[in-house]
Scaffold this motif. Structure first.
Motif, mmCIF file in Angstrom:
data_model
loop_
_atom_site.group_PDB
_atom_site.id
_atom_site.type_symbol
_atom_site.label_atom_id
_atom_site.label_comp_id
_atom_site.label_asym_id
_atom_site.label_seq_id
_atom_site.Cartn_x
_atom_site.Cartn_y
_atom_site.Cartn_z
ATOM 1 N N LEU A 1 -7.267 1.192 -4.689
ATOM 2 C CA LEU A 1 -6.540 0.847 -5.917
ATOM 3 C C LEU A 1 -6.101 -0.616 -5.894
ATOM 4 O O LEU A 1 -6.174 -1.310 -6.915
ATOM 5 C CB LEU A 1 -5.327 1.778 -6.079
ATOM 6 N N LEU A 2 -5.655 -1.089 -4.743
ATOM 7 C CA LEU A 2 -5.250 -2.501 -4.646
ATOM 8 C C LEU A 2 -6.452 -3.424 -4.865
ATOM 9 O O LEU A 2 -6.324 -4.478 -5.482
ATOM 10 C CB LEU A 2 -4.571 -2.775 -3.300
ATOM 11 N N ASP A 3 -7.612 -3.009 -4.378
ATOM 12 C CA ASP A 3 -8.851 -3.757 -4.649
ATOM 13 C C ASP A 3 -9.077 -3.876 -6.151
ATOM 14 O O ASP A 3 -9.420 -4.935 -6.666
ATOM 15 C CB ASP A 3 -10.067 -3.036 -4.050
ATOM 16 N N GLN A 4 -8.889 -2.757 -6.849
ATOM 17 C CA GLN A 4 -9.137 -2.721 -8.289
ATOM 18 C C GLN A 4 -8.240 -3.668 -9.068
ATOM 19 O O GLN A 4 -8.615 -4.131 -10.140
ATOM 20 C CB GLN A 4 -8.926 -1.302 -8.823
ATOM 21 N N VAL A 5 -7.032 -3.920 -8.562
ATOM 22 C CA VAL A 5 -6.133 -4.829 -9.267
ATOM 23 C C VAL A 5 -6.142 -6.226 -8.628
ATOM 24 O O VAL A 5 -5.266 -7.045 -8.906
ATOM 25 C CB VAL A 5 -4.684 -4.273 -9.358
ATOM 26 N N VAL B 1 2.017 1.889 -3.495
ATOM 27 C CA VAL B 1 0.923 2.453 -4.292
ATOM 28 C C VAL B 1 0.714 3.927 -3.938
ATOM 29 O O VAL B 1 0.412 4.753 -4.802
ATOM 30 C CB VAL B 1 -0.378 1.642 -4.049
ATOM 31 N N ARG C 1 1.099 -5.974 -10.549
ATOM 32 C CA ARG C 1 -0.223 -5.388 -10.305
ATOM 33 C C ARG C 1 -0.139 -4.260 -9.264
ATOM 34 O O ARG C 1 -0.870 -3.263 -9.347
ATOM 35 C CB ARG C 1 -1.220 -6.474 -9.907
ATOM 36 N N ALA D 1 -2.477 5.930 -9.275
ATOM 37 C CA ALA D 1 -2.745 6.638 -8.016
ATOM 38 C C ALA D 1 -3.211 8.080 -8.219
ATOM 39 O O ALA D 1 -4.139 8.529 -7.565
ATOM 40 C CB ALA D 1 -1.519 6.589 -7.112
ATOM 41 N N LEU E 1 -8.740 -1.869 -17.341
ATOM 42 C CA LEU E 1 -8.574 -0.520 -16.794
ATOM 43 C C LEU E 1 -8.780 0.543 -17.871
ATOM 44 O O LEU E 1 -9.398 1.577 -17.617
ATOM 45 C CB LEU E 1 -7.189 -0.383 -16.160
ATOM 46 N N TRP F 1 0.834 -1.214 0.000
ATOM 47 C CA TRP F 1 0.000 0.000 0.000
ATOM 48 C C TRP F 1 0.863 1.257 0.000
ATOM 49 O O TRP F 1 0.499 2.261 -0.627
ATOM 50 C CB TRP F 1 -0.993 -0.009 1.174
ATOM 51 N N ALA G 1 -1.310 -0.424 -9.883
ATOM 52 C CA ALA G 1 -2.105 0.373 -8.934
ATOM 53 C C ALA G 1 -1.394 1.689 -8.634
ATOM 54 O O ALA G 1 -2.026 2.749 -8.571
ATOM 55 C CB ALA G 1 -2.341 -0.418 -7.649
ATOM 56 N N ARG G 2 -0.064 1.630 -8.470
ATOM 57 C CA ARG G 2 0.712 2.856 -8.218
ATOM 58 C C ARG G 2 0.599 3.824 -9.404
ATOM 59 O O ARG G 2 0.467 5.038 -9.219
ATOM 60 C CB ARG G 2 2.179 2.499 -7.962
#
Ligand code: ADP
Ligand code: ADP
Length: 235
Positions: free
Chosen positions: A127-131, A106, A151, A159, A189, A103, A155-156
């Protein structure tokens, strides 16, 4: 309207007495919300084009517009804020900070943008959820597989809600199954977030996940291929 527009873009490098023409007049237009793959032999100018479009390198002549900014004439300060606020970068080697948790990696762009810790944590988790890594927020890179690390890097890259994501051989260090998952994620995405993604790859199979395949040779665009996808393949 197009997000990226280049006209007669040239980049030359001076190597002693020799001049290397990395970009020899590139005319390219990329619409918003498109996934574009850049392919071509080694030395054909792919990385140079990616670097110029990302504001990491300056053209020698010609124009390169991204959004409302002409990068060739923009002052250095403008380029710095352009890279920070409008572009996300993804690399072959992931480039995660090894001592930081997923996290925190990210949230790095959010830290540079001056966001507070609780906001950073919340956004990084989203964002981590999304990936698909919502349950790995506290893992360090070494505790994640290669596909998971890439991944986290994706996410990063998302951001700061960039208009453009630039990816240099993002699947180069992944096995084919893991690479496929990363390509499908990038495809999703682009479709869901209206982001524009420009990916350099030497892998034609990876390129086939894009909407457009730009073929480069000797510093120019040789051909632009439109990838037809059946409704079934998109579902
Ligand atoms: P690709 O990514 O397609 O392999 P590059 O954009 O890296 O191609 O390189 C295009 C050409 O420009 C090559 O001939 C390369 O050697 C040259 N080149 C790239 N970067 C530099 C540099 N910093 N200094 C000198 N020559 C360079
Ligand atoms: P992926 O397909 O996402 O790359 P893998 O099949 O390679 O995942 O890995 C499966 C699981 O093994 C992952 O959930 C990950 O947590 C764990 N794993 C893989 N590589 C490593 C590693 N180098 N260190 C620690 N755990 C790992």
């Amino acid at each position: 309207s197009s997000l990226i527009r280049t006209t007669n873009l040239q980049r030359t490098y001076q190597m002693g007495k020799n001049t290397v023409q990395a970009l020899a007049g590139v005319d390219l237009e990329i619409e918003r919300g498109t996934f574009v793959a850049l392919v071509g032999p080694s030395g054909s100018g792919k990385s140079t084009l990616l670097n110029v479009i990302g504001g990491l390198d300056r053209p020698s002549s010609g124009e390169v517009w991204v959004d409302d900014l002409e990068l060739g004439r923009a002052p250095d300060k403008k380029l710095v804020s352009f890279r920070r606020d409008r572009v996300g970068f993804i690399f072959q080697s992931f480039n995660l900070l090894p001592t930081n948790q997923a996290w925190e990696n990210v949230a790095l762009p959010l830290m540079l943008a001056g966001r507070g810790r609780s906001e950073r944590r919340k956004r990084a988790e989203h964002l981590l959820d999304q990936v698909g890594l919502g349950d790995r927020a506290d893992h360090r890179p070494a505790e994640l597989s290669g596909g998971q690390q890439q991944r986290v890097a994706i996410a990063r890259a998302l951001a700061n809600d960039p208009v453009l994501i630039l990816a240099d051989e993002p699947t180069g260090n992944l096995d084919s199954r893991t690479g496929r998952d990363v390509l499908l994620l990038m495809q999703r995405l682009v479709r869901e977030q209206q982001v524009t993604l420009l990916m350099v790859t030497h892998d034609m199979n990876a390129a086939s996940y894009a909407d457009r395949i730009v073929h480069m040779r000797d510093g120019v665009i040789e051909q632009i291929e439109i990838v037809e996808r059946t409704a079934e393949a998109v579902a």
